[in-house]
Scaffold this motif. Structure first.
Motif, PDB file in Angstrom:
ATOM      1  N   HIS A 183       1.645  -1.211   4.554  1.00 16.12           N
ATOM      2  CA  HIS A 183       1.325  -2.527   5.274  1.00 16.12           C
ATOM      3  C   HIS A 183       2.824  -2.734   5.789  1.00 16.12           C
ATOM      4  CE1 HIS A 183       2.138  -6.774   4.730  1.00 16.12           C
ATOM      5  NE2 HIS A 183       0.833  -6.981   5.276  1.00 16.12           N
ATOM      6  N   ASN A 184       4.060  -2.772   5.110  1.00 19.37           N
ATOM      7  CA  ASN A 184       5.203  -2.835   5.737  1.00 19.37           C
ATOM      8  C   ASN A 184       5.550  -2.032   6.781  1.00 19.37           C
ATOM      9  OD1 ASN A 184       5.601  -4.747   3.556  1.00 19.37           O
ATOM     10  ND2 ASN A 184       6.811  -3.224   2.408  1.00 19.37           N
ATOM     11  N   LEU A 185       5.162  -0.894   6.988  1.00 28.40           N
ATOM     12  CA  LEU A 185       5.423  -0.077   8.279  1.00 28.40           C
ATOM     13  C   LEU A 185       4.412  -0.375   9.317  1.00 28.40           C
ATOM     14  CD1 LEU A 185       5.716   3.502   6.692  1.00 28.40           C
ATOM     15  CD2 LEU A 185       7.858   2.242   7.805  1.00 28.40           C
ATOM     16  N   LYS A 228       8.462   7.657   3.383  1.00 27.63           N
ATOM     17  CA  LYS A 228       8.793   6.537   2.518  1.00 27.63           C
ATOM     18  C   LYS A 228       8.538   6.578   1.110  1.00 27.63           C
ATOM     19  CE  LYS A 228      10.604   3.579   5.733  1.00 27.63           C
ATOM     20  NZ  LYS A 228      11.925   3.064   5.693  1.00 27.63           N
ATOM     21  N   GLN A 237      -5.662  -9.588   7.438  1.00 32.34           N
ATOM     22  CA  GLN A 237      -5.113  -8.614   6.414  1.00 32.34           C
ATOM     23  C   GLN A 237      -6.033  -8.724   5.175  1.00 32.34           C
ATOM     24  OE1 GLN A 237      -1.154  -9.380   5.237  1.00 32.34           O
ATOM     25  NE2 GLN A 237      -0.164  -9.086   7.409  1.00 32.34           N
ATOM     26  N   ARG A 293       1.386  -0.916  -0.033  1.00 27.22           N
ATOM     27  CA  ARG A 293       2.400  -1.772   0.410  1.00 27.22           C
ATOM     28  C   ARG A 293       3.391  -1.375   1.366  1.00 27.22           C
ATOM     29  NH1 ARG A 293       2.723  -7.004   0.938  1.00 27.22           N
ATOM     30  NH2 ARG A 293       4.590  -7.805   0.180  1.00 27.22           N
ATOM     31  N   ILE A 294       3.729   0.121   1.146  1.00 26.85           N
ATOM     32  CA  ILE A 294       4.675   0.812   2.056  1.00 26.85           C
ATOM     33  C   ILE A 294       3.886   0.743   3.505  1.00 26.85           C
ATOM     34  CG2 ILE A 294       5.359   3.045   2.698  1.00 26.85           C
ATOM     35  CD1 ILE A 294       5.900   3.265  -0.452  1.00 26.85           C
ATOM     36  N   VAL A 308       3.306  -3.698   9.977  1.00 25.85           N
ATOM     37  CA  VAL A 308       3.794  -4.700  10.316  1.00 25.85           C
ATOM     38  C   VAL A 308       4.972  -4.666  11.223  1.00 25.85           C
ATOM     39  CG1 VAL A 308       4.945  -6.869   9.513  1.00 25.85           C
ATOM     40  CG2 VAL A 308       2.912  -6.319   8.492  1.00 25.85           C
ATOM     41  N   ASP A 309       5.886  -3.641  10.680  1.00 24.98           N
ATOM     42  CA  ASP A 309       7.182  -3.241  11.614  1.00 24.98           C
ATOM     43  C   ASP A 309       6.847  -2.917  12.856  1.00 24.98           C
ATOM     44  OD1 ASP A 309       8.748  -4.370   9.745  1.00 24.98           O
ATOM     45  OD2 ASP A 309       9.254  -2.160   9.043  1.00 24.98           O
TER      46      ASP A 309
END
Length: 142
Positions: free
Chosen positions: A32-34, A8, A90, A29-30, A36-37
């Protein structure tokens, strides 16, 4: 997940702007988003701990009692962390696990530093209560 984070990053690095965001915060941030997904997808499936085997194997000089205590403490801390709000967990993970500053955590979570400090304070208070409560309840069993 690590592979996905870096893929990513490579895909999006041309659009990265250095204004007010450090590269590491952007990368977190990248990640974290992955994560969470992934957790959202796995919440529908049974989960299994993947704790490294090396953590549970005694090394020379390790006292089995101390190993059991550490394992027990780690299990209860994970249980207590699961009872925090998502934001509290978090903040604690990023601050202490990721060794990030309040400013970095605030940037990553799109919160103010004051909000991060408040979340950290309330999370630590809740963790303390949960750990003491657990010790009291299980101390009575012994």
């Amino acid at each position: 997940i690590t592979e996905q984070v870096f893929l990513k990053m490579i895909e999006a690095v041309s659009g990265f702007q250095w204004q007010g965001t450090s590269f590491s915060s952007w990368l977190y941030r990248i990640a974290h988003n992955l994560v969470v997904d992934m957790l959202r997808r796995q919440s529908r499936r049974p989960q299994m701990s993947l704790e490294p085997v090396a953590d549970t194997l005694p090394s020379e000089g390790d006292d089995p009692y101390r190993l059991a205590e550490r394992s027990d403490f780690r299990d209860h801390l994970q249980e207590a962390m699961s009872k925090l709000t998502d934001l509290q967990a978090q903040v604690i993970s990023l601050k202490f696990g990721g060794e990030m500053s309040n400013a970095e955590v605030a940037n990553l979570l799109d919160r103010s530093e004051g909000a991060v400090k408040a979340l950290q304070y309330s999370a630590l208070q809740n963790l303390q209560k949960l750990m003491v409560q657990h010790d009291y309840q299980h101390g009575m069993d012994a």
